[in-house]
Design a protein around this motif. Structure first.
Motif, PDB file in Angstrom:
ATOM      1  N   LYS A   1       0.827  -1.214   0.000  1.00 22.86           N
ATOM      2  CA  LYS A   1       0.000   0.000   0.000  1.00 22.86           C
ATOM      3  C   LYS A   1       0.853   1.252   0.000  1.00 22.86           C
ATOM      4  O   LYS A   1       0.529   2.248  -0.655  1.00 22.86           O
ATOM      5  CB  LYS A   1      -0.915  -0.025   1.219  1.00 22.86           C
ATOM      6  N   ALA A   2       1.953   1.220   0.735  1.00 19.21           N
ATOM      7  CA  ALA A   2       2.778   2.414   0.872  1.00 19.21           C
ATOM      8  C   ALA A   2       3.570   2.740  -0.381  1.00 19.21           C
ATOM      9  O   ALA A   2       4.003   3.878  -0.557  1.00 19.21           O
ATOM     10  CB  ALA A   2       3.737   2.229   2.049  1.00 19.21           C
ATOM     11  N   ASN A   3       3.773   1.771  -1.259  1.00 13.67           N
ATOM     12  CA  ASN A   3       4.691   1.973  -2.378  1.00 13.67           C
ATOM     13  C   ASN A   3       4.035   2.000  -3.753  1.00 13.67           C
ATOM     14  O   ASN A   3       4.546   2.628  -4.673  1.00 13.67           O
ATOM     15  CB  ASN A   3       5.773   0.877  -2.365  1.00 13.67           C
ATOM     16  N   ILE A   4       2.896   1.326  -3.897  1.00 10.87           N
ATOM     17  CA  ILE A   4       2.314   1.255  -5.236  1.00 10.87           C
ATOM     18  C   ILE A   4       1.753   2.612  -5.669  1.00 10.87           C
ATOM     19  O   ILE A   4       1.839   2.982  -6.852  1.00 10.87           O
ATOM     20  CB  ILE A   4       1.244   0.140  -5.312  1.00 10.87           C
ATOM     21  N   SER A   5       1.226   3.394  -4.722  1.00 15.46           N
ATOM     22  CA  SER A   5       0.762   4.740  -5.079  1.00 15.46           C
ATOM     23  C   SER A   5       1.932   5.630  -5.481  1.00 15.46           C
ATOM     24  O   SER A   5       1.807   6.481  -6.376  1.00 15.46           O
ATOM     25  CB  SER A   5       0.006   5.374  -3.910  1.00 15.46           C
ATOM     26  N   THR A   6       3.063   5.440  -4.825  1.00 17.85           N
ATOM     27  CA  THR A   6       4.277   6.177  -5.198  1.00 17.85           C
ATOM     28  C   THR A   6       4.669   5.861  -6.625  1.00 17.85           C
ATOM     29  O   THR A   6       5.081   6.746  -7.390  1.00 17.85           O
ATOM     30  CB  THR A   6       5.428   5.820  -4.244  1.00 17.85           C
ATOM     31  N   MET A   7       4.541   4.601  -7.026  1.00 17.34           N
ATOM     32  CA  MET A   7       4.885   4.202  -8.384  1.00 17.34           C
ATOM     33  C   MET A   7       3.963   4.860  -9.410  1.00 17.34           C
ATOM     34  O   MET A   7       4.404   5.219 -10.505  1.00 17.34           O
ATOM     35  CB  MET A   7       4.836   2.680  -8.508  1.00 17.34           C
ATOM     36  N   VAL A   8       2.692   5.021  -9.051  1.00 14.38           N
ATOM     37  CA  VAL A   8       1.774   5.727  -9.952  1.00 14.38           C
ATOM     38  C   VAL A   8       2.263   7.157 -10.155  1.00 14.38           C
ATOM     39  O   VAL A   8       2.313   7.669 -11.285  1.00 14.38           O
ATOM     40  CB  VAL A   8       0.333   5.723  -9.398  1.00 14.38           C
ATOM     41  N   GLY A   9       2.644   7.812  -9.073  1.00 13.63           N
ATOM     42  CA  GLY A   9       3.143   9.173  -9.169  1.00 13.63           C
ATOM     43  C   GLY A   9       4.402   9.273 -10.017  1.00 13.63           C
ATOM     44  O   GLY A   9       4.603  10.247 -10.751  1.00 13.63           O
ATOM     45  N   HIS A  10       5.261   8.254  -9.946  1.00  7.84           N
ATOM     46  CA  HIS A  10       6.505   8.254 -10.714  1.00  7.84           C
ATOM     47  C   HIS A  10       6.263   8.177 -12.222  1.00  7.84           C
ATOM     48  O   HIS A  10       7.163   8.491 -13.012  1.00  7.84           O
ATOM     49  CB  HIS A  10       7.388   7.082 -10.287  1.00  7.84           C
TER      50      HIS A  10
ATOM     51  N   ASP B   1       2.376  17.771 -16.563  1.00  4.29           N
ATOM     52  CA  ASP B   1       1.615  16.694 -17.196  1.00  4.29           C
ATOM     53  C   ASP B   1       0.193  16.688 -16.629  1.00  4.29           C
ATOM     54  O   ASP B   1      -0.027  16.334 -15.465  1.00  4.29           O
ATOM     55  CB  ASP B   1       2.303  15.348 -16.948  1.00  4.29           C
ATOM     56  N   VAL B   2      -0.759  17.062 -17.447  1.00  2.00           N
ATOM     57  CA  VAL B   2      -2.143  17.189 -16.984  1.00  2.00           C
ATOM     58  C   VAL B   2      -2.816  15.841 -16.769  1.00  2.00           C
ATOM     59  O   VAL B   2      -3.950  15.779 -16.294  1.00  2.00           O
ATOM     60  CB  VAL B   2      -2.973  18.025 -17.993  1.00  2.00           C
ATOM     61  N   ARG B   3      -2.118  14.761 -17.124  1.00  2.00           N
ATOM     62  CA  ARG B   3      -2.722  13.435 -16.982  1.00  2.00           C
ATOM     63  C   ARG B   3      -2.658  12.894 -15.560  1.00  2.00           C
ATOM     64  O   ARG B   3      -3.285  11.875 -15.248  1.00  2.00           O
ATOM     65  CB  ARG B   3      -2.023  12.445 -17.916  1.00  2.00           C
ATOM     66  N   ARG B   4      -1.871  13.524 -14.685  1.00  2.00           N
ATOM     67  CA  ARG B   4      -1.607  12.967 -13.354  1.00  2.00           C
ATOM     68  C   ARG B   4      -2.893  12.696 -12.563  1.00  2.00           C
ATOM     69  O   ARG B   4      -3.110  11.582 -12.078  1.00  2.00           O
ATOM     70  CB  ARG B   4      -0.690  13.903 -12.566  1.00  2.00           C
TER      71      ARG B   4
END
Length: 508
Positions: A143-152, A159-162
């Protein structure tokens, strides 16, 4: 945090639009998170029902094969489990930042979760608790890392897609949560508990394999350890970990072999519950007393504490949807739909289903009000969330009082309560996550999301402590107390809105 977190490093190219106009890596992360939530919410829907199955608190006519626990013990275990999943998000983020990097941490976590569900699929109380521990640890790491990967995936700040990417990712969470009770829950409740847990393992295995094979679309940052431990720090961590294990082992050996005490489940639950209450407080105190924070950051942290306490009260009520409300639904509701006896686990479809239906509506309402300069402030939204959550338990009193002497009430009371929970969640959860990113001190920018999740840990730990103390959470007196506490908390934060707004600075 290490400076590497803020450097401009390559993520997905702007021309990578392979997944509905978004980077191809988003598709893999979407599927991984969907299957993780599928396995988690499926098991969560079954947990309390399985624990009471075969015992006095099981629903009439329910299958046996469970652990025959009381409703109070089952609720305590459930509350501790949910609390630990969110507590583990903080060390999960630490592992990602300092030991393995985000990608490797998610990969290892996914297979740890698979092992946990496989353990639940095997009969026996020992394997059951081993499985819960593995899932809690794995879910926290993931949980702590997969959202970070989305941000990366979106390193270009223009980038307006974020925002759209995170919206798609969030839909994956709710899609998994909707499908889980239908598949895992129905099989577990109506056919075989362990077969349901096994199906959760299969779902998570699909997610783990998908993630392992789909790394081409990820950012290079995901493979880097942002702030790696030095050799001396590694030795210190290993020594502290081994010392902690030794102390815990010695304590339980002493309890087990002494004539003064008798080793019971409470000897395990109570220390974990106390940790769930004390660790969030300790973390907030540590950040608040950090001398590296500027005066403005200090005042914002003071405001954050108001929101944290409010969120903890909210989650205390909200997370009883799969414990207190589930137990009531299994024994005291009439679930006949056109001649079909609806399995009790399908109540757990309501919240994520309502989220998928109402989230776009809520977003449109906030936007429309914002254009008229009438959008409620974050403080008001939190107040609304607490008031609605409290009101839902006042509504709960009606079917509780009607369901006496074996009388069963219509299931639509629970549908209404879950709808109210969803409305409250939409006023608090996404707003709270956004607020956290805005108010986080620069030094703790990567950790504050984990800190906000500790509000879930604190709220569920309160529920767990009440259950361990023998409090009947399905009694009218306790329901009134919890409802009044939520409404009072909403009123108090609303009354403090001017003070809190001043502490928030420019953040609204």
């Amino acid at each position: 945090m290490a400076s590497s977190l803020t450097k401009e490093t390559p993520g997905a190219p702007a021309g990578d639009t392979a997944f509905f106009g978004h980077p191809r890596g988003l598709a893999i992360l979407f599927m991984t998170e969907m299957w993780e939530r599928f396995s988690y919410y499926g098991m969560r829907a079954l947990l309390v029902l399985y624990l009471v199955s075969g015992g006095a608190d099981a629903a009439t006519g329910s299958q046996g094969g469970g652990l025959a626990m009381t409703a109070a013990t089952a609720t305590a275990i459930y509350s501790v489990y949910v609390a630990m999943v969110y507590l583990m998000a903080m060390p999960g983020g630490w592992f990602g930042d300092r030991v393995w990097g985000a990608r490797k941490t998610v990969q290892i976590a996914s297979f740890v979760i698979v092992a946990g569900h496989l353990s639940l699929a095997l009969p026996g109380q020992i394997m059951f608790f081993v499985g819960l521990c593995l899932i809690a640890v794995g879910s926290g790491l993931l949980k702590a890392n997969i959202s970070t990967m989305v941000g990366h995936l979106y390193t270009d700040p223009t980038d307006v897609r974020r925002d759209g990417g995170f919206t798609i990712f969030y839909m994956g969470i709710n899609l998994g949560a909707v499908l889980a009770p239908i598949a895992i829950g129905m099989i577990g409740e109506t056919v075989n508990w362990h077969l349901g847990f096994g199906l959760a393992a299969i779902g998570m295995a699909i997610g783990a394999i998908t993630f392992t094979l789909g790394t081409r679309g990820f950012s290079e940052r995901d493979n880097r350890v942002a702030n790696p431990l030095s050799a001396q720090e590694k030795r210190g961590v290993v020594i502290k970990a081994l010392s902690s294990v030794a102390v815990i082992a010695a304590f339980y050996l002493l309890v087990n072999f002494t004539d003064v005490f008798r080793l019971t489940l409470n000897w395990v639950l109570v220390p974990i519950i106390l940790a769930g209450l004390l660790i969030p407080i300790a973390v907030l105190v540590k950040i608040k007393r950090d001398k590296d924070l500027s005066g403005e950051e200090q005042t914002k942290m003071t405001a954050f504490i108001y929101f944290f306490v409010a969120a903890a009260v909210f989650w205390m009520i909200f997370d009883q949807g799969a414990s207190t409300l589930s137990l009531f639904g299994s024994k005291q509701t009439e679930r006949n739909l056109f001649g079909w006896e609806m399995p009790n686990v399908l109540f757990q479809v309501l919240n994520p289903g309502f989220i998928m239906l109402l989230a776009p509506v809520a977003a449109a309402i906030w936007l429309a009000l914002a254009k008229r300069n009438r959008e409620p402030s974050t403080i008001v939204k939190f107040s609304i969330a607490l008031a609605v959550a409290g009101a839902s338990f006042f509504v709960f009193l009606i079917p509780m009082n009607l369901a006496t002497d074996g009388t069963k009430v219509t299931m639509w009371w629970l549908v209404l309560i879950f709808l109210m929970h969803t409305v409250a969640e939409l006023c608090l959860s996404p707003v709270g996550l956004s607020l956290t990113t805005k108010m986080a001190p620069a030094k703790y920018a990567s950790q504050m999301m984990g800190v906000f999740f500790l509000a879930v840990t604190a709220g569920d730990s309160v529920t767990g402590m009440l259950s361990v103390a023998g409090v009947d959470l399905n009694s009218p007196g306790v329901v009134v107390f919890e409802a009044a506490a939520a409404v009072a908390a909403g009123f108090l934060i609303w009354m403090s809105r001017n003070k809190v707004r001043a502490l928030m600075g420019e953040v609204r």
